[in-house]
Write a protein that holds these residues in place. Structure first.
Motif, PDB file in Angstrom:
ATOM      1  N   VAL A   1      20.967  35.340 -12.910  1.00 20.49           N
ATOM      2  CA  VAL A   1      21.302  35.800 -14.262  1.00 20.49           C
ATOM      3  C   VAL A   1      20.808  37.222 -14.470  1.00 20.49           C
ATOM      4  O   VAL A   1      21.529  38.089 -14.977  1.00 20.49           O
ATOM      5  CB  VAL A   1      20.700  34.843 -15.322  1.00 20.49           C
ATOM      6  CG1 VAL A   1      21.013  35.352 -16.720  1.00 20.49           C
ATOM      7  CG2 VAL A   1      21.226  33.422 -15.125  1.00 20.49           C
ATOM      8  N   ALA A   2      19.552  37.484 -14.063  1.00 18.76           N
ATOM      9  CA  ALA A   2      18.977  38.814 -14.260  1.00 18.76           C
ATOM     10  C   ALA A   2      19.801  39.878 -13.542  1.00 18.76           C
ATOM     11  O   ALA A   2      20.070  40.953 -14.072  1.00 18.76           O
ATOM     12  CB  ALA A   2      17.536  38.834 -13.761  1.00 18.76           C
ATOM     13  N   ASP A   3      20.226  39.537 -12.333  1.00 20.04           N
ATOM     14  CA  ASP A   3      20.995  40.493 -11.542  1.00 20.04           C
ATOM     15  C   ASP A   3      22.333  40.803 -12.216  1.00 20.04           C
ATOM     16  O   ASP A   3      22.707  41.967 -12.380  1.00 20.04           O
ATOM     17  CB  ASP A   3      21.201  39.918 -10.143  1.00 20.04           C
ATOM     18  CG  ASP A   3      21.687  40.951  -9.152  1.00 20.04           C
ATOM     19  OD1 ASP A   3      22.853  41.381  -9.283  1.00 20.04           O
ATOM     20  OD2 ASP A   3      20.922  41.324  -8.257  1.00 20.04           O
ATOM     21  N   LEU A   4      23.042  39.781 -12.624  1.00 17.24           N
ATOM     22  CA  LEU A   4      24.378  39.990 -13.190  1.00 17.24           C
ATOM     23  C   LEU A   4      24.312  40.621 -14.577  1.00 17.24           C
ATOM     24  O   LEU A   4      25.161  41.428 -14.944  1.00 17.24           O
ATOM     25  CB  LEU A   4      25.140  38.666 -13.252  1.00 17.24           C
ATOM     26  CG  LEU A   4      25.485  38.062 -11.894  1.00 17.24           C
ATOM     27  CD1 LEU A   4      26.050  36.666 -12.049  1.00 17.24           C
ATOM     28  CD2 LEU A   4      26.474  38.956 -11.155  1.00 17.24           C
ATOM     29  N   MET A   5      23.303  40.240 -15.377  1.00 13.42           N
ATOM     30  CA  MET A   5      23.205  40.750 -16.743  1.00 13.42           C
ATOM     31  C   MET A   5      22.423  42.059 -16.809  1.00 13.42           C
ATOM     32  O   MET A   5      22.274  42.635 -17.888  1.00 13.42           O
ATOM     33  CB  MET A   5      22.523  39.722 -17.651  1.00 13.42           C
ATOM     34  CG  MET A   5      23.076  38.310 -17.584  1.00 13.42           C
ATOM     35  SD  MET A   5      24.652  38.106 -18.412  1.00 13.42           S
ATOM     36  CE  MET A   5      24.206  38.578 -20.048  1.00 13.42           C
ATOM     37  N   ARG A   6      21.867  42.493 -15.671  1.00 16.13           N
ATOM     38  CA  ARG A   6      21.076  43.735 -15.606  1.00 16.13           C
ATOM     39  C   ARG A   6      19.849  43.667 -16.505  1.00 16.13           C
ATOM     40  O   ARG A   6      19.481  44.654 -17.145  1.00 16.13           O
ATOM     41  CB  ARG A   6      21.942  44.954 -15.995  1.00 16.13           C
ATOM     42  CG  ARG A   6      23.116  45.171 -15.090  1.00 16.13           C
ATOM     43  CD  ARG A   6      22.696  45.863 -13.816  1.00 16.13           C
ATOM     44  NE  ARG A   6      23.624  45.591 -12.719  1.00 16.13           N
ATOM     45  CZ  ARG A   6      23.256  45.307 -11.476  1.00 16.13           C
ATOM     46  NH1 ARG A   6      21.996  45.273 -11.149  1.00 16.13           N
ATOM     47  NH2 ARG A   6      24.140  45.078 -10.548  1.00 16.13           N
TER      48      ARG A   6
ATOM     49  N   MET B   1      19.340  40.075  -6.690  1.00 19.51           N
ATOM     50  CA  MET B   1      19.646  39.063  -5.675  1.00 19.51           C
ATOM     51  C   MET B   1      19.332  39.632  -4.309  1.00 19.51           C
ATOM     52  O   MET B   1      19.543  40.808  -4.061  1.00 19.51           O
ATOM     53  CB  MET B   1      21.121  38.662  -5.783  1.00 19.51           C
ATOM     54  CG  MET B   1      21.416  37.851  -7.038  1.00 19.51           C
ATOM     55  SD  MET B   1      23.003  36.999  -6.998  1.00 19.51           S
ATOM     56  CE  MET B   1      23.981  38.055  -8.060  1.00 19.51           C
ATOM     57  N   GLY B   2      18.813  38.782  -3.451  1.00 13.73           N
ATOM     58  CA  GLY B   2      18.420  39.229  -2.122  1.00 13.73           C
ATOM     59  C   GLY B   2      16.943  39.552  -2.027  1.00 13.73           C
ATOM     60  O   GLY B   2      16.418  39.758  -0.936  1.00 13.73           O
ATOM     61  N   GLU B   3      16.254  39.631  -3.177  1.00 16.09           N
ATOM     62  CA  GLU B   3      14.826  39.961  -3.153  1.00 16.09           C
ATOM     63  C   GLU B   3      13.965  38.712  -3.056  1.00 16.09           C
ATOM     64  O   GLU B   3      14.328  37.659  -3.577  1.00 16.09           O
ATOM     65  CB  GLU B   3      14.444  40.679  -4.450  1.00 16.09           C
ATOM     66  CG  GLU B   3      14.601  42.179  -4.371  1.00 16.09           C
ATOM     67  CD  GLU B   3      14.251  42.817  -5.692  1.00 16.09           C
ATOM     68  OE1 GLU B   3      13.167  42.536  -6.222  1.00 16.09           O
ATOM     69  OE2 GLU B   3      15.092  43.571  -6.206  1.00 16.09           O
ATOM     70  N   ALA B   4      12.788  38.891  -2.454  1.00 14.19           N
ATOM     71  CA  ALA B   4      11.845  37.768  -2.335  1.00 14.19           C
ATOM     72  C   ALA B   4      11.034  37.653  -3.619  1.00 14.19           C
ATOM     73  O   ALA B   4       9.812  37.771  -3.637  1.00 14.19           O
ATOM     74  CB  ALA B   4      10.936  37.971  -1.129  1.00 14.19           C
ATOM     75  N   LEU B   5      11.726  37.424  -4.726  1.00 16.78           N
ATOM     76  CA  LEU B   5      11.070  37.273  -6.022  1.00 16.78           C
ATOM     77  C   LEU B   5      10.097  36.097  -5.956  1.00 16.78           C
ATOM     78  O   LEU B   5      10.444  35.039  -5.445  1.00 16.78           O
ATOM     79  CB  LEU B   5      12.158  36.974  -7.066  1.00 16.78           C
ATOM     80  CG  LEU B   5      11.947  37.470  -8.473  1.00 16.78           C
ATOM     81  CD1 LEU B   5      11.927  38.991  -8.493  1.00 16.78           C
ATOM     82  CD2 LEU B   5      13.059  36.946  -9.361  1.00 16.78           C
ATOM     83  N   ARG B   6       8.887  36.290  -6.491  1.00 18.29           N
ATOM     84  CA  ARG B   6       7.901  35.195  -6.417  1.00 18.29           C
ATOM     85  C   ARG B   6       8.289  34.066  -7.359  1.00 18.29           C
ATOM     86  O   ARG B   6       8.915  34.279  -8.389  1.00 18.29           O
ATOM     87  CB  ARG B   6       6.516  35.728  -6.747  1.00 18.29           C
ATOM     88  CG  ARG B   6       6.046  36.683  -5.674  1.00 18.29           C
ATOM     89  CD  ARG B   6       4.667  37.201  -5.959  1.00 18.29           C
ATOM     90  NE  ARG B   6       3.676  36.146  -5.761  1.00 18.29           N
ATOM     91  CZ  ARG B   6       2.365  36.380  -5.787  1.00 18.29           C
ATOM     92  NH1 ARG B   6       1.917  37.590  -6.005  1.00 18.29           N
ATOM     93  NH2 ARG B   6       1.502  35.401  -5.597  1.00 18.29           N
ATOM     94  N   ARG B   7       7.871  32.876  -6.998  1.00 19.36           N
ATOM     95  CA  ARG B   7       8.264  31.683  -7.757  1.00 19.36           C
ATOM     96  C   ARG B   7       7.607  31.661  -9.134  1.00 19.36           C
ATOM     97  O   ARG B   7       6.388  31.661  -9.238  1.00 19.36           O
ATOM     98  CB  ARG B   7       7.875  30.426  -6.982  1.00 19.36           C
ATOM     99  CG  ARG B   7       8.747  30.151  -5.776  1.00 19.36           C
ATOM    100  CD  ARG B   7       8.112  29.079  -4.913  1.00 19.36           C
ATOM    101  NE  ARG B   7       7.702  27.942  -5.712  1.00 19.36           N
ATOM    102  CZ  ARG B   7       8.299  26.746  -5.676  1.00 19.36           C
ATOM    103  NH1 ARG B   7       9.295  26.530  -4.865  1.00 19.36           N
ATOM    104  NH2 ARG B   7       7.865  25.772  -6.435  1.00 19.36           N
ATOM    105  N   ARG B   8       8.458  31.645 -10.162  1.00 17.20           N
ATOM    106  CA  ARG B   8       7.925  31.635 -11.512  1.00 17.20           C
ATOM    107  C   ARG B   8       7.313  30.275 -11.869  1.00 17.20           C
ATOM    108  O   ARG B   8       6.568  30.171 -12.832  1.00 17.20           O
ATOM    109  CB  ARG B   8       8.994  32.031 -12.520  1.00 17.20           C
ATOM    110  CG  ARG B   8      10.256  31.178 -12.454  1.00 17.20           C
ATOM    111  CD  ARG B   8      11.067  31.277 -13.729  1.00 17.20           C
ATOM    112  NE  ARG B   8      11.551  32.620 -14.000  1.00 17.20           N
ATOM    113  CZ  ARG B   8      12.145  32.963 -15.132  1.00 17.20           C
ATOM    114  NH1 ARG B   8      12.303  32.068 -16.096  1.00 17.20           N
ATOM    115  NH2 ARG B   8      12.579  34.182 -15.319  1.00 17.20           N
TER     116      ARG B   8
END
Ligand code: SMO
Length: 747
Positions: free
Chosen positions: A478-483, A1-8
């Motif tokens: 989800v990715a952030d919380l579930m690692r 979270m907080g990252e500029a992840l590109r739009r899937r």
């Protein structure tokens, strides 16, 4: 979270792999077209469909008589004193707007359906037309009335050293989605499935079930890819209901897709308010009181959210400022026009425009710098949660920091010096300031997070998507919380058959409330994973550590189980559906109050002396969206909103003549901003976390439509002040500006 992840979503969408309603054409699909009223108000004298019915390829024709017994669509009556104007799927005896559907024709092709609609003999005896303005002589029944009063406004005005007044006219606007409205419905084995271009699939399902008298379980609404909505797809439309009704009656798939002109004519419009207000100020620059009258055109029927703009405008009118003594009244008027509903901002732009113009007027009268005058009257940073005089609770913010940062990044003092210099050279240059607050939705949203047999995670949300990048944002949570990596996560949304119940994508609420629900669902899933992992790996629950590969034991990283192994352990060895859930956590999250975003915009504008053409030199904008989940998505939302806000300020306007005929029925006549119109913009942020949701997030979707128009209008006002031009109304076209300059010169 907080990252500029590109739009899937983007690879699919930009390579033409998106699937919108019009891309879906089931076997045997029939096509529906409407016969629409050519008069704004009148009695239907004759409706002759024999010629249309006889055309080769026409399968059925429907009139209001066929629809007797249909239930009513829901209207959200969030304020009392509303006289609801119901939606008619097809007009019966009387038409109330140009473009209102009167009959529906179903044929084997779209072209045949359109040809047949042309053959309809529709004779209407015209009646006098209500234009929706706040003037009794033009036949405008009042259908909504609400007041906000606090303190003693009369006393405040009596004590004032100065009173300033402003009136603002907001044209009706089109919520211009790239994809016009579209509906496809199929009826199979006693069940209705409807694919709608909607931002509120669950609400649409509820409406269709109620109107067609079907149990909820027999109706499924699917929103496939949706090409924008902006509030214009938040309510069920007559066209949607007609398509569903025809599919059921004919036992076949039936599709209707609006043209651009259909949407300009008969989709809901936004704004259309006339607001006037007065501010009482003391000589020392303190705002003492606020009075306002807000008049909203509501059109000929009420979509679900018809009362929301009036309600929002009233409840947020004082904005980020300390004003104790207020008297605000909002009214809504019927008009023989398309329905008026929410459009990106939904009452917030109207409130901000009035308040920010009043603040500029007051600063002018007091000979104070507009930014300095505003700063003196801000709600203090330590005053949150702040109870507003309209009965709202502002959860958090730091308005002084917004102003200070905007001043800094705009180089405000240098900008004023440059203005003085340009003016000496005979140039027309203005600087405009605005502050805004943005309530981001109330209530609840739901989410389900599941660990599947194949080791992937499905995150299903009740929130919906219309192009904002919802799948990216929610997979990130989800990715952030579930690692785990975001690729392990599949986001499901927009299908009442497979996503949990929800409200939808509107009111800048999706990340704060829908995302909040997703956090809670993931926390529940993690708890289940710890329990199951501890059992499998023979350790304590608090020793279980999730990671991209699976779960491991904290003290012994070699002891681990892959996600697939954990799911297999729970489900048993037999092979089954790889997407079967081994663990599943479902929640309904109720937000702990409303999150309030805020911001400060400074726009500078240069006006061509010969043509009156305004060119925005630069926009400097500090936004507080709370904790930012994905800065790239946020920027996209802010800039997109700015484009539409700029459209309202400078060019967009739906025009009706006095007979209620629309003069702006295509993009030849209705101007929307193009890429070349978008000014350089510098966006900075502060982050005051919202305590109302687990992400600390606030909304961003509407901010650009809320803050930007007021900054632009104030900049143009500032530019024209040496000419003695004041109170110019939007859209600030070259012609309007040029005429105002020349009229002033001629005086
Ligand atoms: S105008 Mo928005 O879809 O709440």
């Amino acid at each position: 979270m907080g990252e500029a992840l590109r739009r899937r979503e983007d690879r699919r969408l930009v390579t033409g792999q998106g699937r919108y309603v019009d891309d879906l054409t089931p076997e045997g699909c029939l096509h529906l077209e409407f016969v629409r009223s050519q008069f704004a108000h009148g009695e239907i004298v004759e409706l002759d469909l024999e010629e249309a019915r006889a055309l080769d390829g026409v399968v059925a024709v429907f009139t209001a008589a066929d629809l007797a017994g249909l239930g009513a669509a829901a209207i959200n009556l969030l304020i009392p004193d509303v006289r609801p104007q119901p939606m008619h799927v097809l007009a019966a005896e009387r038409v109330e707007a140009v473009g209102q559907p009167v009959a529906a024709i179903v044929a084997t092709s779209r072209a045949i359906a359109r040809d047949a609609a042309q053959l309809a003999g529709l004779d209407i005896e015209p009646l006098s037309v209500a234009s929706g303005e706040d003037r009794p002589e033009v036949l405008t029944p009042e259908v909504l009335s609400h007041d906000w009063r606090s303190g003693d406004a009369d006393a405040a005005f009596a004590a004032a050293d100065h009173v300033v007044g402003v009136t603002v006219e907001h044209s009706l606007l089109a919520p211009m989605a790239l994809e016009p409205r579209a509906a496809l419905a199929d009826w199979r084995e006693g069940r209705l499935t409807a694919w709608l271009s909607t931002q509120t699939p669950h609400r649409a399902r509820d409406d269709l079930a109620r109107m067609l008298a079907l149990p909820l379980a027999q109706v499924r609404v699917i929103a496939p890819d949706v090409g924008g909505a902006f509030g214009g797809k938040a309510s069920i439309y007559p066209e949607d209901v007609m398509v569903a009704f025809a599919a059921r009656r004919l036992g076949a798939p039936v599709k209707w897709c609006a043209t651009r002109s259909d949407d300009l004519l008969a989709a809901t419009h936004g704004r259309g308010a006339t607001t006037s207000g007065e501010l009482a100020v003391a000589a020392d620059g303190t705002v003492l009181g606020l009075r306002a009258k807000l008049a909203f055109q509501l059109g000929s029927w009420m979509p679900f959210s018809a009362v929301i703009p009036a309600r929002n405008a009233g409840r947020i009118l004082p904005g980020p400022y300390r004003v104790e003594d207020i008297d605000i009244g909002a009214k809504g008027y019927f008009a023989n026009r398309a329905a008026v509903g929410i459009y990106r901002g939904a009452g917030r732009p109207e409130a901000t425009m009035l308040m920010e113009r009043l603040m500029d007027e007051a600063a002018r009268v007091l000979s104070l710098d507009p930014l300095e005058f505003r700063r003196r009257n801000l709600i203090a940073a330590d005053a949150f949660p702040y109870a507003t005089p309209t009965g709202e609770t502002l959860d958090s913010g730091n308005y002084q920091a917004l102003v200070d940062m905007a001043r800094h990044h705009a180089g405000y003092d240098a900008l004023r010096a440059r203005q003085a210099e340009l003016r000496r050279d005979g140039k027309i240059f203005g600087i405009g300031v605005s502050l805004y607050i943005e309530p981001c939705g109330q209530g609840w949203e739901s989410a389900t997070a599941s660990l599947c047999r194949d080791g992937t995670i499905i995150a299903a949300t009740g929130s919906s998507a219309q192009g904002q990048g919802r799948e990216t944002a929610f997979s990130q949570i989800v990715a952030d919380l579930m690692r785990v990596s975001p690729e392990r996560v599949t986001v499901r949304h927009g299908d009442t058959g497979e996503s949990p119940t929800g409200i939808g994508a509107l009111a800048s609420r999706s990340t704060a409330i829908g995302g909040g629900a997703m956090v809670r669902a993931c926390e529940g899933l993690l708890e289940q994973i710890r329990r199951a992992g501890a059992e499998l790996l023979q350790c304590g629950e608090d020793e279980i550590v999730p990671g991209d590969a699976g779960v491991s034991v904290a003290s012994d990283q070699g002891r681990m189980a892959t996600w697939e192994a954990l799911a297999g352990h729970l489900l048993g060895p037999e092979t089954g559906d790889p997407k079967e859930a081994a663990l599943c956590s479902s929640v309904v999250f109720h937000a702990d109050g409303e999150a309030w975003a805020s911001g400060c915009c400074i726009a500078s504008v240069i006006i061509d002396e010969d043509t009156g053409t305004p060119t925005i030199d630069e926009v400097v904008w500090v936004d507080d969206a709370g904790v930012v989940l994905n800065p790239m998505l946020v920027r996209g939302q802010l800039v997109g909103g700015m484009a539409q806000g700029l459209g309202e300020a400078l060019m967009e306007r739906i025009v009706y003549d006095e007979d209620g005929q629309m003069l702006t029925g295509s993009l030849m006549d209705y101007a929307v901003p193009r890429a070349a119109d978008i000014p350089p913009v510098r966006i900075e942020k502060i982050e005051t976390p919202s305590p109302t949701n687990p992400l600390g997030a606030k909304g961003v979707g509407e901010a650009g439509c809320i803050g930007i128009p007021a900054a632009i209008v104030n900049a143009v006002g500032d530019a024209l002040s040496p000419f003695g031009v004041r109170g110019l109304q939007m859209p600030l076209t070259s012609e309007r500006i040029w005429r105002a300059m020349h009229d002033a010169a001629g005086r």
